[in-house]
Write an enzyme that holds these catalytic residues in place. Structure first.
Site, short mmCIF file in Angstrom:
data_model
loop_
_atom_site.label_atom_id
_atom_site.label_comp_id
_atom_site.label_asym_id
_atom_site.label_seq_id
_atom_site.Cartn_x
_atom_site.Cartn_y
_atom_site.Cartn_z
CD GLU A 185 -2.93 -1.26 2.40
OE1 GLU A 185 -2.80 -0.57 3.42
OE2 GLU A 185 -3.68 -2.11 2.42
CG ASN A 227 -0.25 -7.04 -1.38
OD1 ASN A 227 -0.85 -7.55 -2.26
ND2 ASN A 227 -0.63 -7.15 0.00
CG HIS A 263 -9.33 -6.26 1.12
ND1 HIS A 263 -9.63 -7.43 1.86
CD2 HIS A 263 -8.17 -5.89 1.16
CE1 HIS A 263 -8.53 -7.72 2.33
NE2 HIS A 263 -7.57 -7.11 2.36
CD GLU A 292 -4.22 -8.19 1.97
OE1 GLU A 292 -5.21 -7.50 2.51
OE2 GLU A 292 -2.98 -7.87 1.96
CG ASP A 294 -12.23 -9.45 2.12
OD1 ASP A 294 -11.97 -8.40 1.34
OD2 ASP A 294 -11.92 -9.46 3.39
C1 XIL Z 1 -6.29 -6.50 8.36
C2 XIL Z 1 -6.36 -7.65 9.21
O1 XIL Z 1 -7.19 -8.57 8.58
C3 XIL Z 1 -7.05 -7.17 10.62
O2 XIL Z 1 -7.03 -8.33 11.60
C4 XIL Z 1 -6.10 -6.10 11.04
O3 XIL Z 1 -6.94 -5.78 12.25
C5 XIL Z 1 -5.97 -4.91 10.31
O4 XIL Z 1 -5.31 -5.63 9.03
N1 XIL Z 1 -4.70 -4.66 3.90
C6 XIL Z 1 -3.80 -5.48 4.18
C7 XIL Z 1 -3.85 -6.52 5.38
O5 XIL Z 1 -2.61 -5.49 3.63
O6 XIL Z 1 -2.71 -6.61 6.15
C8 XIL Z 1 -5.26 -5.89 6.25
O7 XIL Z 1 -5.37 -7.01 7.21
C9 XIL Z 1 -6.28 -5.55 5.38
C10 XIL Z 1 -6.11 -4.55 4.44
#
Ligand code: XIL
Length: 379
Positions: A185, A227, A263, A292, A294
Site C-alpha cells: 500500500e 501489494n 478487498h 487478500e 473478500d
Molecule cells: C487487516 C487484518 O485482517 C486485521 O485483522 C487487522 O486488524 C488490520 O489489518 N490490507 C492489508 C492487510 O494488507 O494486512 C489488512 O489486514 C487488510 C488490508
C-alpha cells in the site's frame, strides 16, 4: 512413527469430511447454499477441497487469523484454539498468509525484541500440511509499533532499523516463504507515494528499492511482491505501480511480482477489468497474485444476506479467480479468511459483512462452490 502420523492424518481428514458433509442440513434454514449444494453433497463431489481442485501451478491460500489486538480491537486466536478452523485450514488450502503475525507491531514489538512465536507456529503448520507461506509485510504505513512510529530517529537510524528488520525477519524464514509482500500500500489513490509511510516520508521513495534488495539478499528464493488494494480497475494507481515496476526492473532491483489484494465491496460493481490490469504486469515479466480477496456486502436488517446477494458475491469471487486464471503467471490466489466467524470486515466496515466463502459454522456459501468449480474446470 511415520505410520502413526499417517493414521492421525487419515482420522483428521475423515472428520473434516464429515463436518463438511453434514453442513447443508444445518444450514438449510438459511438462504445459504441452496439446491445445488444439496445436489452436490448427494453426488459427493463437494468432498474435493479447493487445493486439490486447483491447477498445479496455482497456489490457493487464505489469511490465517491469530490472536492480538489492533485499534483497540481484541482478536480471537482460532489458529491456536479453534480445532474445526485448523482442520478446514489444513484441508482446503496449500498456501497460508499470516493475517497479522508477521506485521511489525506483532513480530517486532520493541526496538530490540522480536516475537517470532506466532509466525513460527504458522510456518510450522504450513510445512506439516504441504502449504507454502506468503510473508506479509515488510514496508507498510499501518500496524507499526509505537516505538517505531513515535521514536525520534535520524534518517540513518531509521534506514538501519528497516534494514535490520528485513534481514532478521526475512532471514529467519529463509527458504520457507513462497512470496513476500515487501511493499504494501505504498501509493495513495491519486498515484502519489503515501506520506503516512514513515520510511517513505523520512527517507524518500528510493527506500522501496532498498527494501527489495535487502529482502532478496536475506532470502534469494522468495518471490518479492508489490501489494495493494484499489488496483482492480485501471486508473492512476495502477499506472503508478506500472511505472514503478518498470523503473525497478530497469534498475535491476529484484522485484518479482505485483499483487492485487482484492478487498471488494458489492457497492462498487464487479471487478470485470482485473484480468487486463494483471496482464499489464504479466507483460513486464512479473508474477501476479490475488492476495487478500473478500467480497463484502451491505447486510439487510437481521444480518442475513439474501439469496441474490450470495449469487452476486459468488460471481465476484469467480470473476477474480477467472482473471487470475486468464493471466499466464498468476501463481497465487488467496482469500482473506475463509469463514465469516473471524473476518476483519465487520470490524472495519460497519454495516457490511458476510464477506468470506463460509458461514460462521464453516458451512459453504455459493462463493465457495463458484471457486471450486472454476478451479476444477481450469485444471
Ligand atoms: C487487516 C487484518 O485482517 C486485521 O485483522 C487487522 O486488524 C488490520 O489489518 N490490507 C492489508 C492487510 O494488507 O494486512 C489488512 O489486514 C487488510 C488490508
Amino acid at each position: 512413527m511415520i505410520k502413526a502420523i499417517r493414521v492421525g492424518v487419515a482420522v483428521l481428514a475423515t472428520s473434516a469430511f464429515l463436518a463438511v458433509a453434514v453442513q447443508p442440513v444445518q444450514a438449510a434454514g438459511r438462504a445459504t447454499t441452496g439446491a445445488s449444494a444439496d445436489r452436490e453433497s448427494r453426488l459427493g463431489t463437494r468432498t474435493q477441497p479447493l487445493r486439490w481442485a486447483a491447477p498445479h501451478d496455482l497456489r490457493i491460500g487464505t489469511a490465517v487469523a491469530g490472536g492480538g489486538h489492533h485499534l483497540e480491537q481484541e482478536y480471537p486466536d482460532p489458529f491456536t484454539y479453534d480445532r474445526p478452523y485448523r482442520r478446514v485450514l489444513g484441508r482446503e488450502f496449500n498456501s497460508a498468509s499470516p493475517e497479522n503475525q508477521m506485521k511489525w507491531e506483532f513480530i517486532h514489538p520493541e526496538r530490540n525484541k522480536y516475537n517470532f512465536k506466532p509466525a513460527d507456529a504458522i510456518v510450522r503448520f504450513a510445512r506439516q500440511h504441504g502449504q507454502v507461506v506468503r510473508g506479509h509485510t515488510l514496508l507498510w504505513h499501518s500496524q507499526n509499533p509505537a516505538w517505531l512510529q513515535e521514536g525520534e530517529f535520524t534518517k540513518g537510524e531509521l534506514r538501519a532499523i528497516l534494514k535490520e528488520h528485513i534481514f532478521t525477519v526475512v532471514g529467519r524464514y529463509r527458504g520457507q516463504i513462497h512470496q513476500w509482500d515487501v511493499a504494501n500500500e505504498i501509493f495513495n489513490e491519486n498515484g502519489e507515494y503515501r506520506q503516512e509511510n514513515i520510511f517513505i516520508r523520512e527517507l524518500g521513495p528510493g527506500i522501496v528499492a532498498d527494501a527489495f534488495r535487502w529482502a532478496h539478499r536475506a532470502d534469494p528464493k522468495a518471490q518479492l511482491f508489490l501489494n495493494d488494494y484499489g488496483v482492480d480497475w485501471p486508473g492512476v494507481k495502477v499506472d503508478a505501480y506500472e511505472a514503478l515496476a518498470k523503473q525497478l526492473l530497469a534498475d535491476r532491483v529484484p522485484l518479482h511480482g505485483f499483487a492485487s489484494q482484492a478487498h471488494l465491496s458489492m457497492r462498487y460493481g464487479a471487478p470485470d477489468q482485473l484480468a487486463g490490469v494483471l496482464q499489464r504486469f504479466d507483460d513486464l515479466g512479473l508474477y501476479t497474485a490475488i492476495t487478500e480477496l473478500d467480497v463484502r456486502m451491505d447486510l439487510p436488517e437481521g444480518g442475513v444476506p439474501t439469496a441474490e446477494q450470495l449469487q452476486t458475491q459468488a460471481a465476484y469471487y469467480k470473476t477474480v479467480l477467472d482473471a487470475c486464471l486468464a493471466v499466464e503467471d498468476c501463481n497465487s490466489f488467496t482469500i482473506w479468511g475463509f469463514t465469516d466467524k473471524y473476518s476483519w470486515v465487520p470490524v472495519f466496515f460497519p454495516s457490511e459483512g458476510a464477506a468470506t466463502v463460509m458461514w460462521e459454522d464453516f458451512s459453504l456459501k455459493p462463493a465457495y462452490f463458484a471457486l471450486r468449480d472454476t478451479l476444477a474446470a481450469a485444471r
